[in-house]
Design a protein around this motif. Structure first.
Motif, PDB file in Angstrom:
ATOM      1  N   ALA A  31       0.835  -1.202   0.000  1.00 22.36           N
ATOM      2  CA  ALA A  31       0.000   0.000   0.000  1.00 22.36           C
ATOM      3  C   ALA A  31       0.873   1.257   0.000  1.00 22.36           C
ATOM      4  CB  ALA A  31      -0.933   0.003   1.208  1.00 22.36           C
ATOM      5  N   TRP A  32       1.981   1.219   0.744  1.00 23.98           N
ATOM      6  CA  TRP A  32       2.896   2.364   0.783  1.00 23.98           C
ATOM      7  C   TRP A  32       3.506   2.584  -0.594  1.00 23.98           C
ATOM      8  CZ3 TRP A  32       8.043   3.472   0.027  1.00 23.98           C
ATOM      9  CH2 TRP A  32       8.500   4.678   0.558  1.00 23.98           C
ATOM     10  N   LEU A  33       3.901   1.489  -1.278  1.00 25.89           N
ATOM     11  CA  LEU A  33       4.471   1.619  -2.625  1.00 25.89           C
ATOM     12  C   LEU A  33       3.473   2.242  -3.592  1.00 25.89           C
ATOM     13  CD1 LEU A  33       6.326  -1.778  -3.135  1.00 25.89           C
ATOM     14  CD2 LEU A  33       7.344   0.460  -2.754  1.00 25.89           C
ATOM     15  N   GLU A  34       2.233   1.811  -3.505  1.00 25.12           N
ATOM     16  CA  GLU A  34       1.206   2.364  -4.393  1.00 25.12           C
ATOM     17  C   GLU A  34       0.951   3.841  -4.107  1.00 25.12           C
ATOM     18  OE1 GLU A  34      -1.664  -1.309  -5.551  1.00 25.12           O
ATOM     19  OE2 GLU A  34      -1.844  -0.533  -3.519  1.00 25.12           O
ATOM     20  N   ALA A  35       1.026   4.218  -2.839  1.00 19.99           N
ATOM     21  CA  ALA A  35       0.765   5.604  -2.473  1.00 19.99           C
ATOM     22  C   ALA A  35       1.941   6.525  -2.806  1.00 19.99           C
ATOM     23  CB  ALA A  35       0.452   5.692  -0.972  1.00 19.99           C
ATOM     24  N   THR A  77       0.812  -8.966  -8.165  1.00 21.21           N
ATOM     25  CA  THR A  77       1.382  -7.758  -7.571  1.00 21.21           C
ATOM     26  C   THR A  77       1.917  -6.822  -8.648  1.00 21.21           C
ATOM     27  OG1 THR A  77       1.952  -8.996  -5.579  1.00 21.21           O
ATOM     28  CG2 THR A  77       3.065  -6.892  -5.902  1.00 21.21           C
ATOM     29  N   LEU A  78       2.571  -7.377  -9.666  1.00 17.28           N
ATOM     30  CA  LEU A  78       3.073  -6.539 -10.756  1.00 17.28           C
ATOM     31  C   LEU A  78       1.930  -5.866 -11.514  1.00 17.28           C
ATOM     32  CD1 LEU A  78       6.002  -8.711 -12.118  1.00 17.28           C
ATOM     33  CD2 LEU A  78       6.166  -6.467 -11.011  1.00 17.28           C
ATOM     34  N   ARG A  79       0.837  -6.597 -11.724  1.00 16.65           N
ATOM     35  CA  ARG A  79      -0.330  -5.977 -12.383  1.00 16.65           C
ATOM     36  C   ARG A  79      -0.867  -4.831 -11.531  1.00 16.65           C
ATOM     37  NH1 ARG A  79      -1.437 -11.262 -14.032  1.00 16.65           N
ATOM     38  NH2 ARG A  79      -2.689 -11.701 -12.198  1.00 16.65           N
ATOM     39  N   SER A  83      -0.339   0.057 -12.447  1.00 20.33           N
ATOM     40  CA  SER A  83      -1.192   1.251 -12.476  1.00 20.33           C
ATOM     41  C   SER A  83      -0.512   2.446 -11.805  1.00 20.33           C
ATOM     42  CB  SER A  83      -2.541   0.964 -11.813  1.00 20.33           C
ATOM     43  OG  SER A  83      -2.355   0.663 -10.449  1.00 20.33           O
ATOM     44  N   SER A  84       0.483   2.172 -10.947  1.00 14.57           N
ATOM     45  CA  SER A  84       1.250   3.240 -10.299  1.00 14.57           C
ATOM     46  C   SER A  84       2.489   3.605 -11.105  1.00 14.57           C
ATOM     47  CB  SER A  84       1.708   2.792  -8.904  1.00 14.57           C
ATOM     48  OG  SER A  84       0.622   2.426  -8.113  1.00 14.57           O
TER      49      SER A  84
END
Length: 125
Positions: A31-35, A77-79, A83-84
């Motif tokens: 979640a931190w990586l996506e944010a 996870t890569l998919r 999007s980020s």
């Protein structure tokens, strides 16, 4: 006998707790990586030769590294991270594709073998 049962229960409880703590830490990290995708310097694969697969890792710009996906979760996870804007390098992507191709061939061979066994059994009957 009761000591053995108690020790076994304690070991199982510790494994159970460790699994859920690790799972929570991995979800929070993802979640931190996506944010904050701008804080990630690279995604990379690390080999797990005992199972002929790869773990997905992330390296942050501050030098910290983190495991973000187990071998059975790498594709999903890569998919999710795509999007980020986070992706593997071309070299790591080629390695992953080759591994996935090997797995599909191996699974296809085992299906064909199982199917052939069924056909042979039917022919013998």
């Amino acid at each position: 006998m009761m000591e053995l049962l108690g020790a076994s229960a304690a070991v199982i409880a510790l494994l159970f707790i460790a699994y859920f703590v690790g799972s929570k830490k991995k979800r929070e990290g993802l979640a931190w990586l996506e944010a904050r995708p701008g804080d990630v310097s690279r995604l990379y694969l690390r080999a797990a030769p005992e199972i002929d697969a790869y773990w997905l890792h992330a390296e942050m710009k501050n030098g910290k590294k983190r495991v973000i996906a187990a071998p059975w979760e790498v594709e999903e996870t890569l998919r999710r991270l795509a999007s980020s804007g986070l992706r593997l390098s071309a070299e790591d992507q080629a390695t992953l594709d080759a591994t996935l191709a090997r797995e599909s061939v191996t699974q296809g061979d085992s299906r064909q073998h199982a199917h052939g066994t069924v056909l042979r059994r039917r022919a013998q009957a």
